[in-house]
Design an enzyme around this catalytic site. Structure first.
Site, PDB file in Angstrom:
ATOM      1  N   MET A  96       0.733  -1.179   0.050  1.00 45.35           N
ATOM      2  CA  MET A  96       0.080  -0.037  -0.107  1.00 45.35           C
ATOM      3  C   MET A  96       0.773   1.164  -0.102  1.00 45.35           C
ATOM      4  O   MET A  96       0.411   2.466   0.520  1.00 45.35           O
ATOM      5  CB  MET A  96      -0.854   0.021   1.136  1.00 45.35           C
ATOM      6  CG  MET A  96      -1.996  -1.080   1.197  1.00 45.35           C
ATOM      7  SD  MET A  96      -2.916  -1.210  -0.371  1.00 45.35           S
ATOM      8  CE  MET A  96      -4.064   0.242  -0.142  1.00 45.35           C
ATOM      9  N   ILE A  98       3.690   3.881  -2.821  1.00 42.62           N
ATOM     10  CA  ILE A  98       3.964   3.972  -3.812  1.00 42.62           C
ATOM     11  C   ILE A  98       5.320   4.165  -3.829  1.00 42.62           C
ATOM     12  O   ILE A  98       6.146   4.473  -3.141  1.00 42.62           O
ATOM     13  CB  ILE A  98       3.355   5.323  -4.413  1.00 42.62           C
ATOM     14  CG1 ILE A  98       1.905   5.370  -4.424  1.00 42.62           C
ATOM     15  CG2 ILE A  98       3.760   5.784  -5.607  1.00 42.62           C
ATOM     16  CD1 ILE A  98       1.169   6.660  -4.374  1.00 42.62           C
ATOM     17  N   ASN A 113       2.555  -5.232 -10.553  1.00 47.07           N
ATOM     18  CA  ASN A 113       1.469  -5.071  -9.451  1.00 47.07           C
ATOM     19  C   ASN A 113       0.021  -5.771  -9.993  1.00 47.07           C
ATOM     20  O   ASN A 113      -0.018  -5.889 -11.163  1.00 47.07           O
ATOM     21  CB  ASN A 113       1.304  -3.543  -9.290  1.00 47.07           C
ATOM     22  CG  ASN A 113       0.432  -3.059  -8.192  1.00 47.07           C
ATOM     23  OD1 ASN A 113       0.368  -3.841  -7.223  1.00 47.07           O
ATOM     24  ND2 ASN A 113      -0.512  -2.113  -8.552  1.00 47.07           N
ATOM     25  N   HIS A 115      -3.839  -4.923  -9.534  1.00 50.55           N
ATOM     26  CA  HIS A 115      -4.903  -3.701  -9.387  1.00 50.55           C
ATOM     27  C   HIS A 115      -6.247  -4.435  -9.449  1.00 50.55           C
ATOM     28  O   HIS A 115      -6.525  -4.765 -10.567  1.00 50.55           O
ATOM     29  CB  HIS A 115      -4.746  -2.667 -10.106  1.00 50.55           C
ATOM     30  CG  HIS A 115      -5.536  -1.610  -9.933  1.00 50.55           C
ATOM     31  ND1 HIS A 115      -5.336  -0.824  -8.792  1.00 50.55           N
ATOM     32  CD2 HIS A 115      -6.557  -0.923 -10.596  1.00 50.55           C
ATOM     33  CE1 HIS A 115      -6.000   0.012  -8.696  1.00 50.55           C
ATOM     34  NE2 HIS A 115      -7.138   0.168  -9.647  1.00 50.55           N
TER      35      HIS A 115
HETATM   36  C1  GRF Z   1      -5.900  -7.005  -4.039  1.00 56.42           C
HETATM   37  O1  GRF Z   1      -7.410  -6.500  -4.165  1.00 56.42           O
HETATM   38  C2  GRF Z   1      -5.007  -6.374  -5.208  1.00 56.42           C
HETATM   39  O2  GRF Z   1      -5.578  -6.137  -6.222  1.00 56.42           O
HETATM   40  C3  GRF Z   1      -4.901  -5.013  -4.336  1.00 56.42           C
HETATM   41  O3  GRF Z   1      -4.663  -5.098  -3.218  1.00 56.42           O
HETATM   42  C4  GRF Z   1      -5.512  -6.336  -2.498  1.00 56.42           C
HETATM   43  C5  GRF Z   1      -4.667  -7.386  -1.920  1.00 56.42           C
HETATM   44  O4  GRF Z   1      -5.326  -8.342  -1.486  1.00 56.42           O
HETATM   45  N1  GRF Z   1      -3.601  -4.308  -4.956  1.00 56.42           N
HETATM   46  P1  GRF Z   1      -4.551  -9.265  -0.764  1.00 56.42           P
HETATM   47  O5  GRF Z   1      -3.802  -9.033   0.313  1.00 56.42           O
HETATM   48  O6  GRF Z   1      -3.796  -9.895  -1.857  1.00 56.42           O
HETATM   49  O7  GRF Z   1      -5.663 -10.212  -0.090  1.00 56.42           O
END
Ligand code: GRF
Length: 210
Positions: A96, A98, A113, A115
């Site tokens: 989380m 950048i 990544n 998304h």
């Molecule tokens: C996922 O929805 C991903 O797309 C986003 O953050 C979330 C991470 O979920 N970037 P997890 O920790 O892998 O369960």
């Protein structure tokens, strides 16, 4: 089973529960993905991803932002940890923060990544809520190379889900997450096989999953 020497070495960076990390682990365990997770790196000491790493004996490390006076020093500590693990690819899975362009260039762009939206729509935080608020009829998930922007790098693969009339953020997120768990390990597999590289251009070229 390929020897460890043939396995594609990767690092996974995660701040949260780590379900995408788990999907990658599962595909490795099922021998569908010839990769080895050499490091799980988190900025949150209580991340669920760290517990998953521990369960599978995967080396894990926490680097917290608060221990560094500047963003640059934080990013270089993250990069040092990854470099020491000797990986070829860095996979962000719900990390989380950048990352700086210095971080990305230290790995020559070998940073990807996942998304939870069909980029370039709905980049940044709360992508599923953005999609619902906009009223789109389809959304999905995108795997992309990371550049210095927020969710702007070349697209590797995408999967589509329908948005149903009674969807909430939770129901839509769950449907998208199920697709994430398919396309993320698959994208890593394509990169590990040399079928996709960071130099592949704006359209990195892979598969779409409908
Ligand atoms: C996922 O929805 C991903 O797309 C986003 O953050 C979330 C991470 O979920 N970037 P997890 O920790 O892998 O369960």
């Amino acid at each position: 089973m390929p020897s460890q020497a043939e396995m594609f070495p990767i690092a996974v960076m995660a701040s949260g529960r780590g379900s995408n990390l788990q999907a990658i682990i599962d595909e490795i365990e099922k021998e569908n993905l010839s990769a080895q997770i050499k490091l799980v790196l988190s900025d949150k000491p209580d991340a669920g991803a760290l517990k998953r790493a521990e369960r599978y004996g995967i080396p894990a490390k926490v680097v917290e932002r608060k221990h560094f006076p500047s963003r640059e020093e934080f990013n270089s500590a993250l990069a040092d940890a990854i470099e020491a693990s000797g990986v070829r690819l860095v996979c962000l899975a719900g990390f989380m923060r950048i990352l700086s362009s210095d971080f990305i260039s230290r790995f020559d762009g070998w940073v990807i990544n996942i998304h939870p939206a069909l980029l370039p729509s709905f980049p940044g935080l709360d992508a599923q809520k953005q999609a619902l608020d906009y009223g789109v009829l389809v959304s999905g998930a995108t795997v992309h190379f990371v550049d210095e922007g927020v969710d702007t790098g070349p697209i590797i693969s995408q999967a589509v889900v329908n948005v149903e009339p009674h969807d909430t953020v939770e129901t839509l997120s769950a449907r998208i997450l199920a697709k994430e768990h398919i396309i993320y390990p698959d994208a890593i597999r394509l990169i590990s096989l040399g079928r996709i590289t960071p130099g592949s251009g704006k359209r990195a070229q892979s598969a779409s999953h409908f």
